[in-house]
Design a protein around this motif. Structure first.
Motif, PDB file in Angstrom:
ATOM      1  N   ILE A   1       0.852  -1.191   0.000  1.00 39.90           N
ATOM      2  CA  ILE A   1       0.000   0.000   0.000  1.00 39.90           C
ATOM      3  C   ILE A   1       0.886   1.237   0.000  1.00 39.90           C
ATOM      4  O   ILE A   1       1.879   1.302   0.728  1.00 39.90           O
ATOM      5  N   GLN A   2       0.502   2.223  -0.815  1.00 39.59           N
ATOM      6  CA  GLN A   2       1.234   3.488  -0.920  1.00 39.59           C
ATOM      7  C   GLN A   2       0.331   4.623  -0.466  1.00 39.59           C
ATOM      8  O   GLN A   2      -0.871   4.608  -0.728  1.00 39.59           O
ATOM      9  N   SER A   3       0.922   5.615   0.212  1.00 38.55           N
ATOM     10  CA  SER A   3       0.128   6.779   0.598  1.00 38.55           C
ATOM     11  C   SER A   3      -0.332   7.510  -0.661  1.00 38.55           C
ATOM     12  O   SER A   3       0.343   7.486  -1.689  1.00 38.55           O
ATOM     13  N   ASN A   4      -1.496   8.143  -0.584  1.00 37.16           N
ATOM     14  CA  ASN A   4      -2.053   8.777  -1.783  1.00 37.16           C
ATOM     15  C   ASN A   4      -2.239  10.285  -1.655  1.00 37.16           C
ATOM     16  O   ASN A   4      -2.917  10.897  -2.463  1.00 37.16           O
ATOM     17  N   GLY A   5      -1.655  10.897  -0.622  1.00 41.19           N
ATOM     18  CA  GLY A   5      -1.736  12.345  -0.461  1.00 41.19           C
ATOM     19  C   GLY A   5      -2.900  12.815   0.391  1.00 41.19           C
ATOM     20  O   GLY A   5      -2.980  13.987   0.732  1.00 41.19           O
ATOM     21  N   MET A   6      -3.811  11.918   0.729  1.00 41.18           N
ATOM     22  CA  MET A   6      -4.928  12.277   1.601  1.00 41.18           C
ATOM     23  C   MET A   6      -4.524  11.988   3.046  1.00 41.18           C
ATOM     24  O   MET A   6      -4.032  10.901   3.333  1.00 41.18           O
ATOM     25  N   LYS A   7      -4.705  12.955   3.916  1.00 37.72           N
ATOM     26  CA  LYS A   7      -4.318  12.748   5.323  1.00 37.72           C
ATOM     27  C   LYS A   7      -5.465  12.074   6.076  1.00 37.72           C
ATOM     28  O   LYS A   7      -6.122  12.667   6.925  1.00 37.72           O
ATOM     29  N   GLU A   8      -5.725  10.848   5.715  1.00 39.75           N
ATOM     30  CA  GLU A   8      -6.718  10.002   6.367  1.00 39.75           C
ATOM     31  C   GLU A   8      -6.057   8.676   6.686  1.00 39.75           C
ATOM     32  O   GLU A   8      -5.204   8.210   5.945  1.00 39.75           O
ATOM     33  N   ASN A   9      -6.451   8.071   7.780  1.00 33.65           N
ATOM     34  CA  ASN A   9      -5.933   6.748   8.090  1.00 33.65           C
ATOM     35  C   ASN A   9      -6.367   5.761   7.010  1.00 33.65           C
ATOM     36  O   ASN A   9      -7.424   5.910   6.398  1.00 33.65           O
ATOM     37  N   ILE A  10      -5.532   4.778   6.790  1.00 29.37           N
ATOM     38  CA  ILE A  10      -5.777   3.766   5.758  1.00 29.37           C
ATOM     39  C   ILE A  10      -6.423   2.552   6.402  1.00 29.37           C
ATOM     40  O   ILE A  10      -6.045   2.142   7.494  1.00 29.37           O
ATOM     41  N   GLN A  11      -7.389   1.996   5.703  1.00 35.32           N
ATOM     42  CA  GLN A  11      -7.999   0.751   6.145  1.00 35.32           C
ATOM     43  C   GLN A  11      -7.851  -0.269   5.017  1.00 35.32           C
ATOM     44  O   GLN A  11      -8.233   0.003   3.884  1.00 35.32           O
ATOM     45  N   LEU A  12      -7.272  -1.406   5.347  1.00 40.76           N
ATOM     46  CA  LEU A  12      -7.148  -2.512   4.398  1.00 40.76           C
ATOM     47  C   LEU A  12      -8.075  -3.628   4.851  1.00 40.76           C
ATOM     48  O   LEU A  12      -8.004  -4.092   5.987  1.00 40.76           O
ATOM     49  N   LYS A  13      -8.943  -4.044   3.944  1.00 35.96           N
ATOM     50  CA  LYS A  13      -9.806  -5.194   4.200  1.00 35.96           C
ATOM     51  C   LYS A  13      -9.336  -6.328   3.301  1.00 35.96           C
ATOM     52  O   LYS A  13      -9.234  -6.167   2.088  1.00 35.96           O
ATOM     53  N   ALA A  14      -9.032  -7.461   3.916  1.00 38.72           N
ATOM     54  CA  ALA A  14      -8.644  -8.662   3.186  1.00 38.72           C
ATOM     55  C   ALA A  14      -9.708  -9.712   3.448  1.00 38.72           C
ATOM     56  O   ALA A  14     -10.052  -9.980   4.600  1.00 38.72           O
ATOM     57  N   SER A  15     -10.235 -10.277   2.373  1.00 38.12           N
ATOM     58  CA  SER A  15     -11.285 -11.291   2.530  1.00 38.12           C
ATOM     59  C   SER A  15     -11.041 -12.433   1.564  1.00 38.12           C
ATOM     60  O   SER A  15     -10.493 -12.237   0.480  1.00 38.12           O
ATOM     61  N   THR A  16     -11.460 -13.611   1.968  1.00 35.97           N
ATOM     62  CA  THR A  16     -11.322 -14.768   1.090  1.00 35.97           C
ATOM     63  C   THR A  16     -12.353 -14.675  -0.026  1.00 35.97           C
ATOM     64  O   THR A  16     -13.414 -14.080   0.155  1.00 35.97           O
TER      65      THR A  16
END
Length: 108
Positions: free
Chosen positions: A79-94
């Motif tokens: 994951i790379q930062s995209n310039g938005m100062k918001e926390n990142i959430q990653l959802k991984a699902s099967t």
């Protein structure tokens, strides 16, 4: 499923990366090395998914896909930062929808 990051905070500079390792584990936390589930990724907030891999040399799937098949019970999402100062959430699902994990990464 278990998600682990190489760091918990990334810079808001459009360049910083965080590597998230996905492992399939049993109830006791032991790796299930024969797992080959398809993992779907969804990133929201101040980051974007820029790569996936499972280290299988004969893998023909794109490194830029939003999914990755486990190899030896593991895969990785980058994951790379995209310039938005918001926390990142990653959802991984099967792919079968049985398991889902979410991890949060702070953007500084």
């Amino acid at each position: 499923m278990d998600l682990k990051t190489d760091k918990t905070i990334i810079k808001n500079d459009n360049y910083d990366l965080v590597y998230v390792t996905v492992s399939t584990v049993d109830a006791a936390g032991n790796l299930l090395p024969n797992a080959t589930d398809l993992i779907n990724f969804e990133v929201t907030g101040g980051g974007k998914l820029v790569g996936v891999d499972n280290s299988y040399q004969a893998n023909l799937d794109s490194f830029k896909a939003s999914f990755c098949k486990l190899f030896s019970g593991k895969c990785i999402a980058i994951i790379q930062s995209n310039g938005m100062k918001e926390n990142i959430q990653l959802k991984a699902s099967t792919g079968n929808g049985i398991s889902e994990e979410i991890i949060n990464i702070k953007v500084d």
